[in-house]
Design a protein around this motif. Structure first.
Motif, PDB file in Angstrom:
ATOM      1  N   ALA A 156     -21.557 -28.486  -4.540  1.00  0.00           N
ATOM      2  CA  ALA A 156     -22.427 -29.076  -5.577  1.00  0.00           C
ATOM      3  C   ALA A 156     -23.531 -28.082  -5.936  1.00  0.00           C
ATOM      4  CB  ALA A 156     -23.024 -30.390  -5.088  1.00  0.00           C
ATOM      5  N   VAL A 157     -24.109 -27.464  -4.932  1.00  0.00           N
ATOM      6  CA  VAL A 157     -25.165 -26.470  -5.183  1.00  0.00           C
ATOM      7  C   VAL A 157     -24.575 -25.309  -5.984  1.00  0.00           C
ATOM      8  CG1 VAL A 157     -26.745 -24.815  -4.108  1.00  0.00           C
ATOM      9  CG2 VAL A 157     -26.497 -27.120  -3.130  1.00  0.00           C
ATOM     10  N   PHE A 158     -23.374 -24.863  -5.620  1.00  0.00           N
ATOM     11  CA  PHE A 158     -22.706 -23.764  -6.345  1.00  0.00           C
ATOM     12  C   PHE A 158     -22.507 -24.144  -7.819  1.00  0.00           C
ATOM     13  CE2 PHE A 158     -18.600 -22.013  -7.831  1.00  0.00           C
ATOM     14  CZ  PHE A 158     -18.926 -20.665  -7.859  1.00  0.00           C
ATOM     15  N   LEU A 159     -22.099 -25.393  -8.060  1.00  0.00           N
ATOM     16  CA  LEU A 159     -21.792 -25.830  -9.426  1.00  0.00           C
ATOM     17  C   LEU A 159     -23.025 -25.843 -10.333  1.00  0.00           C
ATOM     18  CD1 LEU A 159     -19.200 -28.668  -8.679  1.00  0.00           C
ATOM     19  CD2 LEU A 159     -18.768 -26.571  -9.992  1.00  0.00           C
ATOM     20  N   THR A 160     -24.221 -25.926  -9.735  1.00  0.00           N
ATOM     21  CA  THR A 160     -25.438 -25.926 -10.573  1.00  0.00           C
ATOM     22  C   THR A 160     -25.617 -24.587 -11.297  1.00  0.00           C
ATOM     23  OG1 THR A 160     -26.879 -25.234  -8.750  1.00  0.00           O
ATOM     24  CG2 THR A 160     -26.667 -27.607  -9.118  1.00  0.00           C
ATOM     25  N   ARG A 161     -24.882 -23.550 -10.876  1.00  0.00           N
ATOM     26  CA  ARG A 161     -24.948 -22.270 -11.597  1.00  0.00           C
ATOM     27  C   ARG A 161     -24.397 -22.411 -13.012  1.00  0.00           C
ATOM     28  NH1 ARG A 161     -22.491 -17.778  -7.394  1.00  0.00           N
ATOM     29  NH2 ARG A 161     -23.506 -18.599  -5.545  1.00  0.00           N
ATOM     30  N   PHE A 162     -23.485 -23.375 -13.191  1.00  0.00           N
ATOM     31  CA  PHE A 162     -22.829 -23.535 -14.498  1.00  0.00           C
ATOM     32  C   PHE A 162     -23.236 -24.841 -15.186  1.00  0.00           C
ATOM     33  CE2 PHE A 162     -19.959 -21.701 -11.326  1.00  0.00           C
ATOM     34  CZ  PHE A 162     -19.833 -20.417 -11.825  1.00  0.00           C
ATOM     35  N   ALA A 163     -23.315 -25.908 -14.421  1.00  0.00           N
ATOM     36  CA  ALA A 163     -23.415 -27.249 -14.999  1.00  0.00           C
ATOM     37  C   ALA A 163     -24.824 -27.560 -15.506  1.00  0.00           C
ATOM     38  CB  ALA A 163     -23.024 -28.274 -13.950  1.00  0.00           C
ATOM     39  N   LYS A 164     -24.912 -28.573 -16.395  1.00  0.00           N
ATOM     40  CA  LYS A 164     -26.224 -29.071 -16.821  1.00  0.00           C
ATOM     41  C   LYS A 164     -26.822 -29.881 -15.678  1.00  0.00           C
ATOM     42  CE  LYS A 164     -26.601 -32.077 -20.268  1.00  0.00           C
ATOM     43  NZ  LYS A 164     -26.312 -32.490 -21.620  1.00  0.00           N
ATOM     44  N   THR A 165     -26.015 -30.830 -15.163  1.00  0.00           N
ATOM     45  CA  THR A 165     -26.438 -31.602 -13.987  1.00  0.00           C
ATOM     46  C   THR A 165     -25.236 -31.777 -13.056  1.00  0.00           C
ATOM     47  OG1 THR A 165     -25.806 -33.763 -14.869  1.00  0.00           O
ATOM     48  CG2 THR A 165     -28.058 -32.994 -15.362  1.00  0.00           C
ATOM     49  N   ASP A 183     -31.021 -29.866   2.630  1.00  0.00           N
ATOM     50  CA  ASP A 183     -32.353 -29.503   2.118  1.00  0.00           C
ATOM     51  C   ASP A 183     -32.222 -28.741   0.801  1.00  0.00           C
ATOM     52  OD1 ASP A 183     -33.451 -30.697   4.274  1.00  0.00           O
ATOM     53  OD2 ASP A 183     -33.871 -28.857   5.393  1.00  0.00           O
ATOM     54  N   ARG A 184     -31.196 -27.859   0.747  1.00  0.00           N
ATOM     55  CA  ARG A 184     -30.970 -27.084  -0.466  1.00  0.00           C
ATOM     56  C   ARG A 184     -30.622 -27.993  -1.647  1.00  0.00           C
ATOM     57  NH1 ARG A 184     -27.175 -22.227   1.121  1.00  0.00           N
ATOM     58  NH2 ARG A 184     -28.799 -21.487   2.503  1.00  0.00           N
ATOM     59  N   ALA A 185     -29.801 -29.009  -1.368  1.00  0.00           N
ATOM     60  CA  ALA A 185     -29.400 -29.924  -2.448  1.00  0.00           C
ATOM     61  C   ALA A 185     -30.587 -30.780  -2.896  1.00  0.00           C
ATOM     62  CB  ALA A 185     -28.241 -30.800  -1.979  1.00  0.00           C
ATOM     63  N   PHE A 186     -31.347 -31.299  -1.927  1.00  0.00           N
ATOM     64  CA  PHE A 186     -32.496 -32.155  -2.279  1.00  0.00           C
ATOM     65  C   PHE A 186     -33.535 -31.372  -3.089  1.00  0.00           C
ATOM     66  CE2 PHE A 186     -31.347 -34.708   1.719  1.00  0.00           C
ATOM     67  CZ  PHE A 186     -30.649 -35.648   0.975  1.00  0.00           C
ATOM     68  N   ALA A 187     -33.620 -30.061  -2.820  1.00  0.00           N
ATOM     69  CA  ALA A 187     -34.638 -29.249  -3.509  1.00  0.00           C
ATOM     70  C   ALA A 187     -34.175 -28.801  -4.902  1.00  0.00           C
ATOM     71  CB  ALA A 187     -34.962 -28.014  -2.662  1.00  0.00           C
ATOM     72  N   ASN A 188     -32.893 -29.015  -5.217  1.00  0.00           N
ATOM     73  CA  ASN A 188     -32.357 -28.512  -6.489  1.00  0.00           C
ATOM     74  C   ASN A 188     -32.550 -29.561  -7.595  1.00  0.00           C
ATOM     75  OD1 ASN A 188     -30.559 -27.746  -8.633  1.00  0.00           O
ATOM     76  ND2 ASN A 188     -29.530 -26.396  -7.180  1.00  0.00           N
ATOM     77  N   GLU A 189     -33.297 -29.171  -8.629  1.00  0.00           N
ATOM     78  CA  GLU A 189     -33.651 -30.143  -9.682  1.00  0.00           C
ATOM     79  C   GLU A 189     -32.443 -30.632 -10.478  1.00  0.00           C
ATOM     80  OE1 GLU A 189     -36.705 -28.402 -12.041  1.00  0.00           O
ATOM     81  OE2 GLU A 189     -38.250 -28.814 -10.529  1.00  0.00           O
ATOM     82  N   LYS A 190     -31.370 -29.833 -10.481  1.00  0.00           N
ATOM     83  CA  LYS A 190     -30.177 -30.238 -11.248  1.00  0.00           C
ATOM     84  C   LYS A 190     -29.335 -31.266 -10.504  1.00  0.00           C
ATOM     85  CE  LYS A 190     -29.021 -26.244 -14.123  1.00  0.00           C
ATOM     86  NZ  LYS A 190     -27.963 -25.231 -14.356  1.00  0.00           N
ATOM     87  N   ILE A 191     -29.601 -31.457  -9.193  1.00  0.00           N
ATOM     88  CA  ILE A 191     -28.728 -32.341  -8.398  1.00  0.00           C
ATOM     89  C   ILE A 191     -29.318 -33.750  -8.285  1.00  0.00           C
ATOM     90  CG2 ILE A 191     -27.710 -32.716  -6.090  1.00  0.00           C
ATOM     91  CD1 ILE A 191     -27.229 -29.780  -5.876  1.00  0.00           C
ATOM     92  N   HIS A 192     -28.479 -34.735  -8.596  1.00  0.00           N
ATOM     93  CA  HIS A 192     -28.860 -36.151  -8.472  1.00  0.00           C
ATOM     94  C   HIS A 192     -27.893 -36.824  -7.505  1.00  0.00           C
ATOM     95  CE1 HIS A 192     -31.253 -35.328 -12.029  1.00  0.00           C
ATOM     96  NE2 HIS A 192     -30.167 -34.782 -12.544  1.00  0.00           N
ATOM     97  N   PHE A 193     -28.245 -38.019  -7.058  1.00  0.00           N
ATOM     98  CA  PHE A 193     -27.393 -38.721  -6.084  1.00  0.00           C
ATOM     99  C   PHE A 193     -27.089 -40.146  -6.524  1.00  0.00           C
ATOM    100  CE2 PHE A 193     -29.453 -35.356  -3.796  1.00  0.00           C
ATOM    101  CZ  PHE A 193     -28.464 -34.896  -2.964  1.00  0.00           C
ATOM    102  N   ILE A 194     -25.877 -40.589  -6.225  1.00  0.00           N
ATOM    103  CA  ILE A 194     -25.547 -42.021  -6.313  1.00  0.00           C
ATOM    104  C   ILE A 194     -25.143 -42.413  -4.892  1.00  0.00           C
ATOM    105  CG2 ILE A 194     -24.059 -43.788  -7.322  1.00  0.00           C
ATOM    106  CD1 ILE A 194     -23.552 -41.984  -9.716  1.00  0.00           C
ATOM    107  N   TRP A 195     -25.965 -43.237  -4.263  1.00  0.00           N
ATOM    108  CA  TRP A 195     -25.750 -43.588  -2.849  1.00  0.00           C
ATOM    109  C   TRP A 195     -24.926 -44.868  -2.716  1.00  0.00           C
ATOM    110  CZ3 TRP A 195     -26.935 -39.687   0.109  1.00  0.00           C
ATOM    111  CH2 TRP A 195     -28.005 -38.863  -0.204  1.00  0.00           C
TER     112      TRP A 195
END
Ligand code: FAD
Ligand code: NAP
Length: 303
Positions: A156-165, A183-195
């Motif tokens: 998911a973190v890798f995909l933020t290089r290309f994706a909008k979100t 921690d890396r995912a939580f700190a990335n502004e492009k990443i959201h979660f559905i729990w």
């Protein structure tokens, strides 16, 4: 007649070939695809000693390269069956039969499918199991990543290089992934979660357009627009071709002792295909080194 045939050229099989060849054994390494195994589907490897960061395909190439000068025979083919005839092991591919004194099974593991409507129909039309292969096709898209383990979070973190979100959907409210990746995912502004939610259906005419999601706690069902869905919900062993040999557990993982010996004398299993706690490049390499030495001992004592 080979001293040992190794099936699968991921990091486990490559290392076993290296050790066996350096013991002057006659070694064949049979691979059905590109040498390197799952490393070829991995964007960044940051936990292999000696490299702070290396791409999976590059590490695969560096591992495989030295085998040629050591006389390892690299055979292309998919192994379909193994037979024991006395002490000889016979290995069948579609076109050939090979004989060996010992066998090392290093066929690894393969991504599991979700099994929801739309997944197979839209496979390669927005549904993917490999961010490193397909990520660049999804520039400025909103993407969904399914799963909560190391693979899902890292990719998911890798995909933020290309994706909008990038939205990670996980069936619980806590990730399984290593803390550092979390921690890396939580700190990335492009990443959201559905729990607490699972995918019910992937929809689209010819390409992924939306995903139907169910909240497993409330039962609420909702539909969300996504341009692509990357599925990382764990692994199954690649062991179908040995299922009749009585060396697997109920889930198909091959059972070994700490010498990598299976229940059949002269047959070893290493890497991800083995029943074990930690499936990593480092542990695959460790297994490979042990098996490479063990076949040398077996041949010295028995052949
Ligand atoms: P594999 O790498 O699965 O290789 C098995 C090989 O056997 C394959 O090449 C396959 O084609 C071949 N094969 C299978 N069946 C047959 C057959 N019948 N005949 C012939 N050949 C056959 N680990 C880390 O340490 N760090 C990471 O950062 C990391 N990131 C990862 C990211 C992702 C997305 C994934 C999926 C895994 C990641 N891993 C990581 C895990 C790591 O890649 C595996 O633990 C490791 O590759 C296992 O090695 P292996 O040699 O046992 O099996
Ligand atoms: P994994 O660790 O088995 O995680 C699978 C994830 O998918 C879990 O979060 C699981 O949920 C979820 N899941 C399983 N079935 C599901 C379903 N039907 N629907 C929805 N969600 C489902 O698999 P992985 O992440 O692919 O990792 C495999 C191995 O490779 C692991 O050993 C891992 O450590 C290794 N790896 C390491 C790295 C690294 O070191 N950087 C990177 C990638 C992979 P639950 O959490 O609820 O079980």
């Amino acid at each position: 007649m080979y001293d040992t045939i190794i099936i699968g050229a991921g990091p486990a099989g490559i290392t076993a070939a290296l050790y066996a060849a350096r013991s002057n054994l006659k070694v064949a390494l049979i691979e059905r695809g590109i040498p390197g195994g799952q490393m070829n589907n991995t964007s960044d490897i940051e936990n292999y000693p000696g490299y702070t960061n290396i791409s999976g395909p590059e590490l695969a190439e560096k591992m495989f390269e030295p085998l040629e000068n050591l006389g390892v025979e690299h055979l292309f083919g998919a192994v379909e069956k193994i037979e024991q005839q006395g002490t000889i092991k016979k290995v069948y591919t579609e076109d050939d039969v090979f004989e060996s004194k010992t066998l090392i099974i290093a066929t690894g593991a393969f991504h599991r499918h979700l099994g929801v409507p739309g997944e197979e129909e839209l496979n390669s039309r927005g549904v993917s199991y490999c961010a490193v292969c397909d990520g660049a096709f999804f520039r400025d898209e909103d993407l969904l990543v399914v799963g909560g383990g190391d693979s899902a979070v890292e990719e998911a973190v890798f995909l933020t290089r290309f994706a909008k979100t990038v939205t990670i959907i996980h069936r619980r409210n806590e990730l399984r992934a290593q803390k550092l990746l979390q921690d890396r995912a939580f700190a990335n502004e492009k990443i959201h979660f559905i729990w607490d939610s699972v995918v019910q259906e992937i929809k689209g005419d010819n390409r992924v357009q939306s995903v139907v999601v169910e909240n497993v706690k409330t039962g609420e069902v909702s539909e969300h627009e996504f341009g692509g869905v990357f599925i990382y919900v764990g692994l199954d062993p690649v062991s179908e071709f040995v299922k009749d040999l009585g060396i697997t557990n109920e889930s198909g993982w091959i059972v070994t002792d700490h010498h990598m010996k299976t229940a059949i004398s002269g047959i070893y299993a290493i890497g991800d295909v083995r029943e074990k706690d930690l499936r990593q490049v480092t542990t695959a390499v460790g297994d490979g080194a042990i098996a490479g030495q063990e076949v040398y001992k077996y041949i010295t004592e028995n052949c």
